[in-house]
Write a protein that holds these residues in place. Structure first.
Motif, PDB file in Angstrom:
ATOM      1  N   GLN A  75       0.825  -1.212   0.000  1.00  0.00           N
ATOM      2  CA  GLN A  75       0.000   0.000   0.000  1.00  0.00           C
ATOM      3  C   GLN A  75       0.858   1.261   0.000  1.00  0.00           C
ATOM      4  O   GLN A  75       0.548   2.235  -0.692  1.00  0.00           O
ATOM      5  CB  GLN A  75      -0.930  -0.014   1.216  1.00  0.00           C
ATOM      6  CG  GLN A  75      -1.810   1.221   1.353  1.00  0.00           C
ATOM      7  CD  GLN A  75      -1.130   2.355   2.106  1.00  0.00           C
ATOM      8  OE1 GLN A  75      -0.475   2.110   3.119  1.00  0.00           O
ATOM      9  NE2 GLN A  75      -1.278   3.582   1.628  1.00  0.00           N
ATOM     10  N   SER A 107       0.496   3.908  -2.979  1.00  0.00           N
ATOM     11  CA  SER A 107       0.094   5.306  -2.790  1.00  0.00           C
ATOM     12  C   SER A 107       1.126   6.263  -3.372  1.00  0.00           C
ATOM     13  O   SER A 107       0.782   7.287  -3.972  1.00  0.00           O
ATOM     14  CB  SER A 107      -0.106   5.604  -1.300  1.00  0.00           C
ATOM     15  OG  SER A 107      -1.228   4.916  -0.795  1.00  0.00           O
ATOM     16  N   ASP A 137       0.197   8.794  -6.504  1.00  0.00           N
ATOM     17  CA  ASP A 137       0.348  10.240  -6.306  1.00  0.00           C
ATOM     18  C   ASP A 137       1.051  10.932  -7.469  1.00  0.00           C
ATOM     19  O   ASP A 137       0.862  12.138  -7.676  1.00  0.00           O
ATOM     20  CB  ASP A 137       1.120  10.521  -5.012  1.00  0.00           C
ATOM     21  CG  ASP A 137       0.272  10.294  -3.770  1.00  0.00           C
ATOM     22  OD1 ASP A 137      -0.967  10.223  -3.911  1.00  0.00           O
ATOM     23  OD2 ASP A 137       0.843  10.176  -2.667  1.00  0.00           O
ATOM     24  N   CYS A 175       2.057   0.349 -10.346  1.00  0.00           N
ATOM     25  CA  CYS A 175       0.626   0.260 -10.023  1.00  0.00           C
ATOM     26  C   CYS A 175       0.007  -0.999 -10.621  1.00  0.00           C
ATOM     27  O   CYS A 175      -0.828  -1.654  -9.988  1.00  0.00           O
ATOM     28  CB  CYS A 175      -0.102   1.502 -10.543  1.00  0.00           C
ATOM     29  SG  CYS A 175       0.192   3.006  -9.593  1.00  0.00           S
ATOM     30  N   VAL A 234      -7.371   3.342   2.396  1.00  0.00           N
ATOM     31  CA  VAL A 234      -6.729   4.161   1.370  1.00  0.00           C
ATOM     32  C   VAL A 234      -6.423   3.336   0.120  1.00  0.00           C
ATOM     33  O   VAL A 234      -6.304   3.885  -0.983  1.00  0.00           O
ATOM     34  CB  VAL A 234      -5.434   4.805   1.924  1.00  0.00           C
ATOM     35  CG1 VAL A 234      -4.349   3.765   2.142  1.00  0.00           C
ATOM     36  CG2 VAL A 234      -4.933   5.898   0.986  1.00  0.00           C
ATOM     37  N   ASP A 268      -7.166   4.757  -3.570  1.00  0.00           N
ATOM     38  CA  ASP A 268      -6.110   4.866  -4.580  1.00  0.00           C
ATOM     39  C   ASP A 268      -6.475   4.092  -5.841  1.00  0.00           C
ATOM     40  O   ASP A 268      -6.189   4.531  -6.962  1.00  0.00           O
ATOM     41  CB  ASP A 268      -4.785   4.347  -4.014  1.00  0.00           C
ATOM     42  CG  ASP A 268      -4.126   5.333  -3.058  1.00  0.00           C
ATOM     43  OD1 ASP A 268      -4.456   6.532  -3.126  1.00  0.00           O
ATOM     44  OD2 ASP A 268      -3.288   4.899  -2.247  1.00  0.00           O
TER      45      ASP A 268
END
Length: 308
Positions: free
Chosen positions: A53, A57, A61, A77, A102, A106
């Motif tokens: 994670q 993230s 971003d 990803c 989250v 995401d």
């Protein structure tokens, strides 16, 4: 060792722009899990979900409208989404994912970048895998999943499938878009617990999601989902239809698309959206997108029957 490597790469601020293969550890992690799904359980026990994670993230971003499939962040990803998809086979892993909300935010944020179609395909498949858990279904709804995937449905081109010409998603972008549309409509059905023709696995029935889809796609479309193939359903949604059961045309699609885009922009920019998540959505013309056409037809039939 893999988890430690992922943590070191994620924590090294200079790693991503300098290292030529920082995504190798994430790719190896996926192949390790894909070879034996039980490795996902070991990953969870070693706190691997949290490690993935953190890397996930960080990469999400840096995604932008200028990102390309060759970008390092896009590749990372892709691999991590696949890791999450394998992990979803195990209840303990799903519990671990729900404890890190989250992750779902995401995942939905990736879908905002429509030009990354191949990454979106992998992401939607991951969301479909999550739908075996009712709590994850609800969390995905609240994360705004429908605002993203329902837009992909309207990129489907049925002439490509019916043309009889062989095509490959490696060279034909429309084939990729069609595949994404199929994955999206399947994911939508799985989110609500609706059995789609051609699929065997059943996901939990989720009445809240079903109410939302019924408002957005009409009760008739909900019933159609269980009776026809995804290609036939997608063709209906992308054609003008006017019959006793459904009135669906360009204006209907335009209204729905505008609503979806507004909610998508809102949840990405502010984190907020329609609190009903689409259940209160109504078309401007009451007869469009509803069974109103059937009511009119029945009324005309009754009137004709009363005529001398």
């Amino acid at each position: 060792m893999l988890i430690k490597t992922i943590q070191l790469e994620t924590g090294d601020m200079s790693c991503f722009p300098v290292c030529t293969h920082p995504h190798a550890s994430h790719e190896v992690t996926f192949h390790t899990m894909n070879t034996s799904a039980l490795n996902a359980e070991e990953l969870r026990r070693e706190n691997g979900i949290v490690a993935l994670q953190a890397a996930f993230s960080r990469c999400v971003d840096v995604l932008s409208a200028s990102s390309t499939p060759k970008d390092m962040a896009v590749q990372v990803c892709t691999h991590i989404c696949r890791c999450f998809r394998v992990s979803a086979q195990f209840e303990t892993c799903r519990v671990a994912i729900t404890e890190v909300p989250v992750i779902l935010k995401d995942i939905c944020r990736i879908l905002y970048y429509k030009h990354l179609t191949r990454l979106n395909c992998v992401t939607v498949q991951t969301c479909s895998a999550f739908c075996v858990d009712q709590w994850l279904q609800t969390q995905l709804l609240h994360a705004g999943l429908l605002w993203h995937i329902l837009q992909f449905v309207f990129n489907y081109d049925y002439t490509l499938d019916e043309g009889g010409v062989e095509s490959s998603d490696q060279s034909n972008q429309q084939e990729v878009a069609n595949n994404l549309a199929r994955l999206s409509i399947t994911c939508t059905a799985r989110l609500a617990g609706i059995i789609v023709v051609g699929t065997e696995d059943q996901t939990p029935d989720n009445p809240n999601v079903t109410k939302v889809i019924r408002s957005l796609f009409t009760p008739f479309i909900i019933k159609t989902m269980t009776r026809v193939t995804t290609n036939e359903l997608l063709k209906t949604l992308n054609c003008n239809v006017e019959n006793p059961y459904l009135i669906w045309d360009n204006r209907t699609r335009a209204e729905l698309t505008k609503y979806l885009e507004e909610q998508q922009q809102s949840i990405i920019r502010t984190g907020e959206c329609d609190p009903s998540f689409g259940e209160d959505f109504r078309y401007s013309c009451p007869l469009r997108g509803t069974g109103g056409g059937r009511d009119i037809c029945q009324g005309l039939q009754r009137t004709a029957h009363l005529r001398p």
